[in-house]
Design a protein around this motif. Structure first.
Motif, PDB file in Angstrom:
ATOM      1  N   THR A  79     -21.769  -2.860  -3.360  1.00  0.00           N
ATOM      2  CA  THR A  79     -21.349  -3.310  -1.801  1.00  0.00           C
ATOM      3  C   THR A  79     -19.850  -2.609  -1.899  1.00  0.00           C
ATOM      4  O   THR A  79     -19.164  -2.957  -0.737  1.00  0.00           O
ATOM      5  N   GLY A  80     -18.999  -2.404  -2.679  1.00  0.00           N
ATOM      6  CA  GLY A  80     -17.718  -1.984  -2.637  1.00  0.00           C
ATOM      7  C   GLY A  80     -17.494  -0.525  -2.282  1.00  0.00           C
ATOM      8  O   GLY A  80     -18.484   0.274  -2.175  1.00  0.00           O
ATOM      9  N   ILE A  81     -16.202  -0.320  -1.847  1.00  0.00           N
ATOM     10  CA  ILE A  81     -15.915   1.018  -1.583  1.00  0.00           C
ATOM     11  C   ILE A  81     -15.222   1.700  -2.546  1.00  0.00           C
ATOM     12  O   ILE A  81     -14.029   1.274  -3.119  1.00  0.00           O
ATOM     13  N   PRO A  82     -15.730   2.850  -3.347  1.00  0.00           N
ATOM     14  CA  PRO A  82     -14.955   3.614  -4.427  1.00  0.00           C
ATOM     15  C   PRO A  82     -14.104   4.655  -3.718  1.00  0.00           C
ATOM     16  O   PRO A  82     -14.505   5.229  -3.137  1.00  0.00           O
ATOM     17  N   ILE A  83     -12.845   4.394  -4.474  1.00  0.00           N
ATOM     18  CA  ILE A  83     -11.969   5.529  -4.302  1.00  0.00           C
ATOM     19  C   ILE A  83     -11.613   6.222  -5.497  1.00  0.00           C
ATOM     20  O   ILE A  83     -10.842   5.407  -6.361  1.00  0.00           O
ATOM     21  N   GLN A  84     -11.444   7.505  -5.423  1.00  0.00           N
ATOM     22  CA  GLN A  84     -10.946   8.070  -6.881  1.00  0.00           C
ATOM     23  C   GLN A  84      -9.450   8.553  -6.661  1.00  0.00           C
ATOM     24  O   GLN A  84      -8.942   8.711  -5.462  1.00  0.00           O
ATOM     25  N   GLY A  85      -8.678   8.366  -7.660  1.00  0.00           N
ATOM     26  CA  GLY A  85      -7.428   8.704  -7.757  1.00  0.00           C
ATOM     27  C   GLY A  85      -6.354   7.851  -7.620  1.00  0.00           C
ATOM     28  O   GLY A  85      -6.664   6.864  -7.327  1.00  0.00           O
ATOM     29  N   ALA A  86      -5.048   8.189  -7.501  1.00  0.00           N
ATOM     30  CA  ALA A  86      -3.879   7.256  -7.268  1.00  0.00           C
ATOM     31  C   ALA A  86      -3.625   7.053  -5.643  1.00  0.00           C
ATOM     32  O   ALA A  86      -4.321   7.590  -4.925  1.00  0.00           O
ATOM     33  N   ALA A  87      -3.034   5.880  -5.687  1.00  0.00           N
ATOM     34  CA  ALA A  87      -2.612   5.662  -4.258  1.00  0.00           C
ATOM     35  C   ALA A  87      -1.353   6.397  -3.651  1.00  0.00           C
ATOM     36  O   ALA A  87      -0.594   6.793  -4.557  1.00  0.00           O
ATOM     37  N   ALA A  88      -1.352   6.308  -2.503  1.00  0.00           N
ATOM     38  CA  ALA A  88       0.072   6.838  -1.778  1.00  0.00           C
ATOM     39  C   ALA A  88       1.215   5.651  -1.849  1.00  0.00           C
ATOM     40  O   ALA A  88       0.690   4.561  -1.226  1.00  0.00           O
ATOM     41  N   VAL A  89       2.067   6.001  -2.300  1.00  0.00           N
ATOM     42  CA  VAL A  89       2.882   4.854  -2.729  1.00  0.00           C
ATOM     43  C   VAL A  89       3.752   4.580  -1.308  1.00  0.00           C
ATOM     44  O   VAL A  89       4.478   5.446  -0.842  1.00  0.00           O
ATOM     45  N   GLY A 104       0.905   0.580  -2.676  1.00  0.00           N
ATOM     46  CA  GLY A 104       0.530   1.839  -2.187  1.00  0.00           C
ATOM     47  C   GLY A 104      -0.750   1.427  -1.280  1.00  0.00           C
ATOM     48  O   GLY A 104      -1.046   0.511  -1.173  1.00  0.00           O
ATOM     49  N   VAL A 105      -1.313   2.650  -0.989  1.00  0.00           N
ATOM     50  CA  VAL A 105      -2.326   2.582   0.061  1.00  0.00           C
ATOM     51  C   VAL A 105      -3.390   3.536  -0.355  1.00  0.00           C
ATOM     52  O   VAL A 105      -3.157   4.672  -0.824  1.00  0.00           O
ATOM     53  N   LYS A 106      -4.574   3.061  -0.266  1.00  0.00           N
ATOM     54  CA  LYS A 106      -5.791   3.984  -0.463  1.00  0.00           C
ATOM     55  C   LYS A 106      -6.757   4.029   0.612  1.00  0.00           C
ATOM     56  O   LYS A 106      -6.968   3.020   1.169  1.00  0.00           O
ATOM     57  N   SER A 107      -7.239   5.108   1.078  1.00  0.00           N
ATOM     58  CA  SER A 107      -7.983   5.079   2.073  1.00  0.00           C
ATOM     59  C   SER A 107      -9.177   5.853   2.080  1.00  0.00           C
ATOM     60  O   SER A 107      -9.315   7.008   1.184  1.00  0.00           O
ATOM     61  N   ALA A 108     -10.316   5.573   2.805  1.00  0.00           N
ATOM     62  CA  ALA A 108     -11.667   6.283   2.559  1.00  0.00           C
ATOM     63  C   ALA A 108     -12.403   5.770   3.652  1.00  0.00           C
ATOM     64  O   ALA A 108     -12.486   4.592   4.054  1.00  0.00           O
ATOM     65  N   ALA A 109     -13.176   6.768   4.420  1.00  0.00           N
ATOM     66  CA  ALA A 109     -13.989   6.439   5.431  1.00  0.00           C
ATOM     67  C   ALA A 109     -13.590   5.591   6.415  1.00  0.00           C
ATOM     68  O   ALA A 109     -14.330   4.548   6.954  1.00  0.00           O
ATOM     69  N   GLY A 110     -12.286   5.796   6.876  1.00  0.00           N
ATOM     70  CA  GLY A 110     -11.858   4.993   8.152  1.00  0.00           C
ATOM     71  C   GLY A 110     -11.360   3.417   7.619  1.00  0.00           C
ATOM     72  O   GLY A 110     -10.726   2.703   8.143  1.00  0.00           O
ATOM     73  N   LYS A 111     -11.409   3.078   6.137  1.00  0.00           N
ATOM     74  CA  LYS A 111     -11.037   1.850   5.534  1.00  0.00           C
ATOM     75  C   LYS A 111      -9.624   2.314   4.857  1.00  0.00           C
ATOM     76  O   LYS A 111      -9.398   3.132   4.418  1.00  0.00           O
ATOM     77  N   ARG A 112      -8.863   1.451   5.041  1.00  0.00           N
ATOM     78  CA  ARG A 112      -7.381   1.369   4.328  1.00  0.00           C
ATOM     79  C   ARG A 112      -7.292   0.249   3.402  1.00  0.00           C
ATOM     80  O   ARG A 112      -7.345  -1.004   4.085  1.00  0.00           O
ATOM     81  N   TYR A 113      -6.783   0.381   2.267  1.00  0.00           N
ATOM     82  CA  TYR A 113      -6.582  -0.791   1.269  1.00  0.00           C
ATOM     83  C   TYR A 113      -5.185  -0.705   0.679  1.00  0.00           C
ATOM     84  O   TYR A 113      -4.809   0.233   0.225  1.00  0.00           O
ATOM     85  N   VAL A 114      -4.310  -1.818   0.690  1.00  0.00           N
ATOM     86  CA  VAL A 114      -3.326  -1.986   0.158  1.00  0.00           C
ATOM     87  C   VAL A 114      -3.387  -2.591  -1.325  1.00  0.00           C
ATOM     88  O   VAL A 114      -4.174  -3.350  -1.424  1.00  0.00           O
TER      89      VAL A 114
END
Length: 311
Positions: free
Chosen positions: A25-35, A54-64
């Motif tokens: 059910t989670g959102i997988p995101i590969q690689g480092a965050a944008a600091v 930092g921030v990681k984004s995928a499919a319109g979602k943004r995670y701090v």
């Protein structure tokens, strides 16, 4: 058009996740965050690690990452032990408890004193009101004391974060490796007899690093990563992180009974025997009957929410 693009992005993300063997059910995101913040805090004493946000984004979602925190000086909890502020008592006998301000939740309530040690960071809420924020996001290790006035029953909500030097990769430089997964831990006792224990509820919202998404197993509300590798590495560029959306009203919602129960850990497991911020006041922690708690994976789960009702 925007909805169409978002739909395509979600399809792309789901196909990518499926191709990696992940069906949870989670959102997988590969690689480092944008600091976005290079370092939230620094201290000239002890071993002060960088605490980036930092921030990681995928499919319109943004995670701090490692988490959206309420880090403001006005909210800082009082120091029990904090060498950055020159507060280094050798025992409870040297702690001026009466100097700690009281956060009023109920005007006619009981004044309760709490003792907290977090590896690395905490935010404590009582009945939805912010009582205290950890003034040191990462290191050197510190501990805190809080006081609040409340009537029973009351609800405790805690956000705990295991910080990371490498933003979005859930790792730090340690033991000769540049990408070493760190571990967390939270323990607290309160003067009304409340202590942290596996009876509390704990849910994870950010897990990293994960190199093989098929290691993650979800059963009901349990987001299990115990089968995932915690091996330190020289390169983490291909690591994934997993993210779940935090409920907007998580501090006040009574709807957490389907969360997993917290997992208890020993002092040896967390590794506190060389930390004065804990050992100088041990009688207020495990000595008071409290346990170190976290979600089921104290190494890979980096953002965890805790809930407990005090009757």
């Amino acid at each position: 058009m925007r909805k169409f693009i978002l739909a395509l992005s979600l399809v792309s993300l789901n196909l990518h996740a499926a191709s990696s063997g992940y069906t949870g059910t989670g959102i997988p995101i590969q690689g480092a965050a944008a600091v976005t913040t290079e370092n939230l805090f620094s201290c000239e004493y002890g071993r002060s690690r960088l605490s980036p946000v930092g921030v990681k984004s995928a499919a319109g979602k943004r995670y701090v990452v490692p988490g959206q925190v309420n880090y403001k000086r006005v909210n800082f909890a009082a120091d029990l032990y904090n060498q950055c502020n020159g507060v280094t008592p050798d025992s409870m006998a040297d702690v001026p408890i009466s100097d700690v301000p009281v956060v009023e939740i109920d005007p006619d309530g009981q004044v309760i004193t709490g003792y907290i040690f977090a590896d690395n960071y905490f935010e404590l809420y009582v009945n939805g009101k912010l009582v205290g924020v950890d003034p040191v996001p990462f290191t050197p290790f510190n501990s805190n004391i809080v006081r609040f006035k409340v009537n029973k029953p009351y609800e405790i909500a805690v956000k705990v974060v295991d910080w990371e030097e490498h933003s979005g990769l859930g790792s730090e430089q340690n033991r000769g490796k540049p990408y070493h997964p760190g571990d967390g831990g939270f323990i607290a006792s309160f003067s009304d007899g409340t202590v942290t224990s596996p009876d509390w509820y704990a849910q994870t919202y950010y897990t990293a690093p994960i190199y093989d998404l098929t290691c993650v197993e979800e059963v009901g509300s349990q987001r299990g990563s115990q089968k995932c590798s915690t091996e330190a590495r020289d390169d983490a560029s291909n690591a994934y992180s997993l993210h779940w959306d935090i409920p907007a009203n998580w501090q006040t919602s009574g709807d957490y009974s389907d969360w997993p129960k917290a997992t208890g850990f020993t002092e040896d497991h967390i590794g506190v025997n060389n930390k004065n911020a804990y050992m100088n006041f041990r009688e207020k922690f495990t000595g008071a009957g409290a346990s170190f708690i976290w979600s089921s994976n104290v190494v890979l789960d980096n953002l965890v929410l805790l809930r407990h009702r005090v009757e």
